[in-house]
Write an enzyme that holds these catalytic residues in place. Structure first.
Site, PDB file in Angstrom:
ATOM      1  N   THR A  90      81.583  26.133  17.413  1.00  9.03           N
ATOM      2  CA  THR A  90      80.139  25.966  17.658  1.00  9.03           C
ATOM      3  C   THR A  90      79.388  27.216  17.227  1.00  9.03           C
ATOM      4  OG1 THR A  90      80.445  24.392  19.453  1.00  9.03           O
ATOM      5  CG2 THR A  90      78.399  25.649  19.474  1.00  9.03           C
ATOM      6  N   GLY A 100      72.467  27.424   6.701  1.00 12.72           N
ATOM      7  CA  GLY A 100      72.393  26.646   5.454  1.00 12.72           C
ATOM      8  C   GLY A 100      71.141  25.788   5.441  1.00 12.72           C
ATOM      9  N   TYR A 143      83.885  33.348  23.077  1.00 15.21           N
ATOM     10  CA  TYR A 143      82.422  33.421  23.158  1.00 15.21           C
ATOM     11  C   TYR A 143      81.907  34.730  22.564  1.00 15.21           C
ATOM     12  CZ  TYR A 143      77.769  33.293  25.407  1.00 15.21           C
ATOM     13  OH  TYR A 143      76.416  33.291  25.660  1.00 15.21           O
TER      14      TYR A 143
HETATM   15  P1  NAD Z   1      73.512  25.768  28.382  1.00 15.47           P
HETATM   16  O1  NAD Z   1      74.977  25.511  28.422  1.00 15.47           O
HETATM   17  O2  NAD Z   1      72.678  25.207  29.482  1.00 15.47           O
HETATM   18  O3  NAD Z   1      72.885  25.259  27.007  1.00 15.47           O
HETATM   19  C1  NAD Z   1      73.610  25.130  25.820  1.00 15.47           C
HETATM   20  C2  NAD Z   1      73.234  23.809  25.170  1.00 15.47           C
HETATM   21  O4  NAD Z   1      73.913  23.683  23.920  1.00 15.47           O
HETATM   22  C3  NAD Z   1      73.668  22.592  26.006  1.00 15.47           C
HETATM   23  O5  NAD Z   1      72.619  21.656  26.083  1.00 15.47           O
HETATM   24  C4  NAD Z   1      74.865  22.036  25.248  1.00 15.47           C
HETATM   25  O6  NAD Z   1      75.043  20.652  25.461  1.00 15.47           O
HETATM   26  C5  NAD Z   1      74.490  22.381  23.821  1.00 15.47           C
HETATM   27  N1  NAD Z   1      75.635  22.487  22.911  1.00 15.47           N
HETATM   28  C6  NAD Z   1      76.804  23.158  23.114  1.00 15.47           C
HETATM   29  N2  NAD Z   1      77.610  23.030  22.053  1.00 15.47           N
HETATM   30  C7  NAD Z   1      76.928  22.294  21.134  1.00 15.47           C
HETATM   31  C8  NAD Z   1      77.226  21.813  19.828  1.00 15.47           C
HETATM   32  N3  NAD Z   1      78.401  22.092  19.253  1.00 15.47           N
HETATM   33  N4  NAD Z   1      76.299  21.072  19.178  1.00 15.47           N
HETATM   34  C9  NAD Z   1      75.112  20.771  19.763  1.00 15.47           C
HETATM   35  N5  NAD Z   1      74.774  21.189  21.010  1.00 15.47           N
HETATM   36  C10 NAD Z   1      75.675  21.933  21.683  1.00 15.47           C
HETATM   37  O7  NAD Z   1      73.335  27.344  28.290  1.00 15.47           O
HETATM   38  P2  NAD Z   1      72.016  28.256  28.268  1.00 15.47           P
HETATM   39  O8  NAD Z   1      72.151  29.223  29.363  1.00 15.47           O
HETATM   40  O9  NAD Z   1      70.812  27.419  28.189  1.00 15.47           O
HETATM   41  O10 NAD Z   1      72.234  29.052  26.906  1.00 15.47           O
HETATM   42  C11 NAD Z   1      71.519  28.738  25.708  1.00 15.47           C
HETATM   43  C12 NAD Z   1      71.861  29.757  24.636  1.00 15.47           C
HETATM   44  O11 NAD Z   1      71.487  31.064  25.069  1.00 15.47           O
HETATM   45  C13 NAD Z   1      73.350  29.810  24.291  1.00 15.47           C
HETATM   46  O12 NAD Z   1      73.499  29.994  22.903  1.00 15.47           O
HETATM   47  C14 NAD Z   1      73.822  31.047  25.014  1.00 15.47           C
HETATM   48  O13 NAD Z   1      74.935  31.636  24.383  1.00 15.47           O
HETATM   49  C15 NAD Z   1      72.589  31.934  24.963  1.00 15.47           C
HETATM   50  N6  NAD Z   1      72.608  32.922  26.070  1.00 15.47           N
HETATM   51  C16 NAD Z   1      72.362  32.528  27.349  1.00 15.47           C
HETATM   52  C17 NAD Z   1      72.412  33.473  28.370  1.00 15.47           C
HETATM   53  C18 NAD Z   1      72.128  33.122  29.811  1.00 15.47           C
HETATM   54  O14 NAD Z   1      72.259  33.978  30.665  1.00 15.47           O
HETATM   55  N7  NAD Z   1      71.720  31.908  30.150  1.00 15.47           N
HETATM   56  C19 NAD Z   1      72.741  34.793  28.075  1.00 15.47           C
HETATM   57  C20 NAD Z   1      73.021  35.137  26.765  1.00 15.47           C
HETATM   58  C21 NAD Z   1      72.935  34.185  25.759  1.00 15.47           C
END
Ligand code: NAD
Ligand code: UDP
Length: 313
Positions: A90, A100, A143
């Site tokens: 992912t 892309g 990750y």
């Molecule tokens: P979350 O798990 O609630 O959201 C991630 C979303 O991505 C989900 O809706 C999931 O279904 C979707 N997803 C996962 N794999 C996928 C794929 N292969 N194709 C399409 N959709 C896919 O998490 P979040 O907390 O909302 O995080 C969102 C982003 O922010 C992530 O990239 C995460 O790494 C980044 N982030 C979050 C935090 C935090 O503290 N919440 C901190 C650092 C980075």
């Protein structure tokens, strides 16, 4: 503008989609619902400027868009370790596909990177220049390293193909619409406290995190996307640092819970400290978090109270 938000049905993504629609943008929310849900964007479904697309970003996709926010990736350690190979795919194949797409249609693209690129940091607080201390073969590596390679790809697409990138390193963010089974510390503690169950404190609870309310992050990401000067990376987080034990005490106090704190083993490679240096974001974006933890917790507790009642009903 037409804006693609990958991971738009997740916790942060759903707040971002809501803000963008509110500001008059056309939003395509793309998600495979691994950790997100349609319920998170229920309030947007009938809006004429909102579209929902079931798609997995490890597969290419053709869309006409002006901007892309790439958020698709499970973020909770519990979720990203369920299928670590898929987490790497992912992050890496997803980044290649979205870059892309950005290259093909000339869209600006923002990557939701993470403080995890700093690993278990030996520099504190963490400035953007710090290159990190990440274990490449541990349980969190799928990750941490996935997100590091994604950053590499973003900067290589900038240098090699002139793709207009933005990279934001997000520190621990919390708020309404975190999944009930998310497994991250804020949602775990609130749910346990509301159910008067034992609070699961990992290790001695002296490890620290700095917690940012989701509205502050969304504001910062949109400012980063809007400006023309800087590609990043830019730290985005709340510099107020708490031990996990302090967080447990706060949650117990604010929920009025009778929960007691119970100790559990510390997971492998759990970073000991984490605090963002946000001087760059302040200078460039005139941005800093506004919502203190106590206030953000009130709003999040109210959300979880309701979500618990709904799940019982
Ligand atoms: P979350 O798990 O609630 O959201 C991630 C979303 O991505 C989900 O809706 C999931 O279904 C979707 N997803 C996962 N794999 C996928 C794929 N292969 N194709 C399409 N959709 C896919 O998490 P979040 O907390 O909302 O995080 C969102 C982003 O922010 C992530 O990239 C995460 O790494 C980044 N982030 C979050 C935090 C935090 O503290 N919440 C901190 C650092 C980075
Ligand atoms: N943690 C905890 N109890 C829990 C969940 C997490 O004590 O039920 C601790 C975890 O060990 C870490 C911190 O809280 O030190 C933050 O964990 P989280 O999973 O929220 O995110 P991380 O910052 O580690 O990615």
């Amino acid at each position: 503008m037409r804006i693609l938000v990958t991971g738009g049905a997740g916790f942060i993504g759903s707040h971002l989609c809501t803000r963008l629609v509110d500001e008059g943008q056309d939003v395509i929310c793309l998600d495979n619902y691994f950790t997100g849900s349609k319920r998170n964007v229920d309030h947007l479904i009938d809006h004429h400027r909102f579209e929902l697309l079931r798609h997995d970003i490890i597969q290419p996709i053709l869309l006409e868009v002006d901007q892309i926010y790439n958020l698709a990736c499970p973020a909770s350690p519990v979720h990203y370790q369920v299928n670590p190979v898929k987490t790497v795919k992912t992050s890496v194949m997803g980044a290649i596909n979205m870059l892309g797409l950005a290259k093909r249609v000339g869209a600006r693209i923002l990557q939701a990177s993470t403080s995890e690129v700093y690993g278990d940091p030996q520099v504190h607080p963490q400035p953007e220049e710090y290159t990190g201390n990440v274990n490449p073969i541990g349980l969190r590596s799928c990750y941490d390293e996935g997100k590091r390679v994604a950053e590499t790809l973003f900067f290589d697409y900038l240098r090699q193909n002139r793709v207009d990138i933005r990279v934001v390193r997000i520190f621990n963010t919390y708020g309404p619409r975190m999944a009930l089974d998310d497994g991250r510390v804020v949602s775990n503690f609130i749910l346990q406290a509301l159910k008067n169950e034992e609070i699961t404190l990992y290790g001695d609870g002296e490890q620290t995190r700095s917690f940012q309310y989701v509205d502050d992050l969304v504001e910062g990401m949109m400012r980063m996307m809007a400006q023309e000067e800087e590609h990043g990376p830019i730290n985005m987080g709340n510099p107020r640092e708490f031990t996990i034990r302090q967080l447990a005490d706060l949650v117990i106090g604010q929920t009025g819970s009778s929960s007691k704190i119970g100790k559990r083993p510390l997971p492998a490679d759990d970073p000991k400290v984490r605090q963002p240096d946000i001087r760059r974001a302040k200078a460039l974006l005139d941005w800093e978090p506004k919502i203190p933890l106590e206030e953000g917790l009130e709003r999040t507790i109210a959300y979880f109270r309701e979500a618990l009642a709904d799940s019982h009903a």
